[in-house]
Design a protein around this motif. Structure first.
Motif, short mmCIF file in Angstrom:
data_model
loop_
_atom_site.label_atom_id
_atom_site.label_comp_id
_atom_site.label_asym_id
_atom_site.label_seq_id
_atom_site.Cartn_x
_atom_site.Cartn_y
_atom_site.Cartn_z
N ILE A 1 0.84 -1.18 0.00
CA ILE A 1 0.00 0.00 0.00
C ILE A 1 0.88 1.24 0.00
N HIS A 2 1.84 1.26 0.90
CA HIS A 2 2.74 2.40 1.01
C HIS A 2 3.54 2.61 -0.28
N HIS A 3 4.09 1.53 -0.82
CA HIS A 3 4.92 1.63 -2.03
C HIS A 3 4.11 2.04 -3.25
N ALA A 4 2.80 1.87 -3.22
CA ALA A 4 1.94 2.30 -4.32
C ALA A 4 1.55 3.77 -4.16
N GLY A 5 1.99 4.40 -3.07
CA GLY A 5 1.67 5.80 -2.83
C GLY A 5 0.29 6.01 -2.22
N ALA A 6 -0.31 4.94 -1.74
CA ALA A 6 -1.64 5.03 -1.14
C ALA A 6 -1.53 5.18 0.37
N LYS A 7 -2.62 5.57 0.99
CA LYS A 7 -2.67 5.73 2.45
C LYS A 7 -3.66 4.71 3.01
N PRO A 8 -3.21 3.84 3.92
CA PRO A 8 -4.13 2.87 4.50
C PRO A 8 -5.12 3.54 5.45
N VAL A 9 -6.35 3.06 5.41
CA VAL A 9 -7.40 3.52 6.32
C VAL A 9 -7.94 2.26 6.99
N TYR A 10 -7.82 2.18 8.28
CA TYR A 10 -8.21 0.97 8.99
C TYR A 10 -9.69 0.99 9.33
N SER A 30 -15.73 8.70 3.98
CA SER A 30 -14.87 9.74 4.56
C SER A 30 -13.47 9.76 3.96
N SER A 31 -13.01 8.64 3.42
CA SER A 31 -11.63 8.58 2.92
C SER A 31 -11.52 8.70 1.41
N GLY A 32 -12.64 8.48 0.70
CA GLY A 32 -12.57 8.47 -0.75
C GLY A 32 -11.84 7.25 -1.28
N ALA A 33 -11.94 6.14 -0.56
CA ALA A 33 -11.23 4.91 -0.89
C ALA A 33 -11.50 4.45 -2.32
N LYS A 34 -10.47 3.87 -2.93
CA LYS A 34 -10.60 3.29 -4.26
C LYS A 34 -10.49 1.77 -4.21
N PHE A 35 -9.90 1.27 -3.13
CA PHE A 35 -9.69 -0.16 -2.94
C PHE A 35 -10.07 -0.54 -1.51
N CYS A 36 -10.51 -1.78 -1.33
CA CYS A 36 -10.74 -2.34 0.00
C CYS A 36 -9.99 -3.66 0.05
N MET A 37 -9.00 -3.74 0.94
CA MET A 37 -8.24 -4.97 1.10
C MET A 37 -8.64 -5.59 2.43
N ILE A 54 -21.32 -3.46 -0.75
CA ILE A 54 -20.87 -2.14 -0.29
C ILE A 54 -19.80 -1.60 -1.23
N CYS A 55 -18.82 -2.42 -1.54
CA CYS A 55 -17.73 -1.99 -2.42
C CYS A 55 -18.23 -1.68 -3.83
N ASP A 56 -19.04 -2.57 -4.38
CA ASP A 56 -19.57 -2.35 -5.73
C ASP A 56 -20.40 -1.07 -5.79
N GLY A 57 -21.20 -0.84 -4.76
CA GLY A 57 -22.05 0.35 -4.72
C GLY A 57 -21.27 1.65 -4.65
N ALA A 58 -20.06 1.58 -4.09
CA ALA A 58 -19.22 2.77 -3.95
C ALA A 58 -18.14 2.85 -5.03
N GLY A 59 -18.12 1.87 -5.93
CA GLY A 59 -17.09 1.86 -6.97
C GLY A 59 -15.71 1.53 -6.44
N VAL A 60 -15.66 0.76 -5.35
CA VAL A 60 -14.41 0.39 -4.70
C VAL A 60 -14.03 -1.03 -5.13
N ILE A 61 -12.77 -1.22 -5.52
CA ILE A 61 -12.28 -2.54 -5.92
C ILE A 61 -11.97 -3.35 -4.66
N LEU A 62 -12.49 -4.56 -4.58
CA LEU A 62 -12.29 -5.44 -3.42
C LEU A 62 -11.15 -6.40 -3.68
N LEU A 63 -10.21 -6.45 -2.73
CA LEU A 63 -9.09 -7.39 -2.76
C LEU A 63 -9.17 -8.24 -1.50
N GLU A 64 -9.07 -9.55 -1.66
CA GLU A 64 -9.12 -10.45 -0.50
C GLU A 64 -7.77 -11.13 -0.27
#
Length: 83
Positions: A1-10, A30-37, A54-64
């Motif tokens: 996450i860090h190396h991709a320049g993203a900020k983790p939100v717990y 609140s975060s404007g997330a683009k991904f959910c891991m 939830i992710c699909d409704g917000a346009g967030v890509i889900l990673l498991e």
């Protein structure tokens, strides 16, 4: 996450050690997330059908991350999310 320049939100967890879904919704907004891991630790799996909605409704890509859930199944699965 860090190396991709993203900020983790717990996201908070429930007393049953799964993802707190109301908190997930709030954090996405609140975060404007683009991904959910999500990581399934110690065989504890959130309601993945709801997480996916939830992710699909917000346009967030889900990673498991399923490395710690070998052999664990979530319900019977669905065509869109066959766990």
């Amino acid at each position: 996450i860090h190396h991709a320049g993203a900020k983790p939100v717990y996201v908070e967890s429930t007393a049953g050690y799964t993802m707190d879904l109301p908190n997930l919704k709030s954090k996405i907004v609140s975060s404007g997330a683009k991904f959910c891991m999500i990581s399934h630790m110690r065989g504890k799996i959130a309601d993945m059908d709801e997480v996916k909605k939830i992710c699909d409704g917000a346009g967030v890509i889900l990673l498991e991350d399923c490395a710690h859930s070998i052999g664990v199944r979530f319900g019977a699965g669905t065509a869109a999310c066959p766990h």
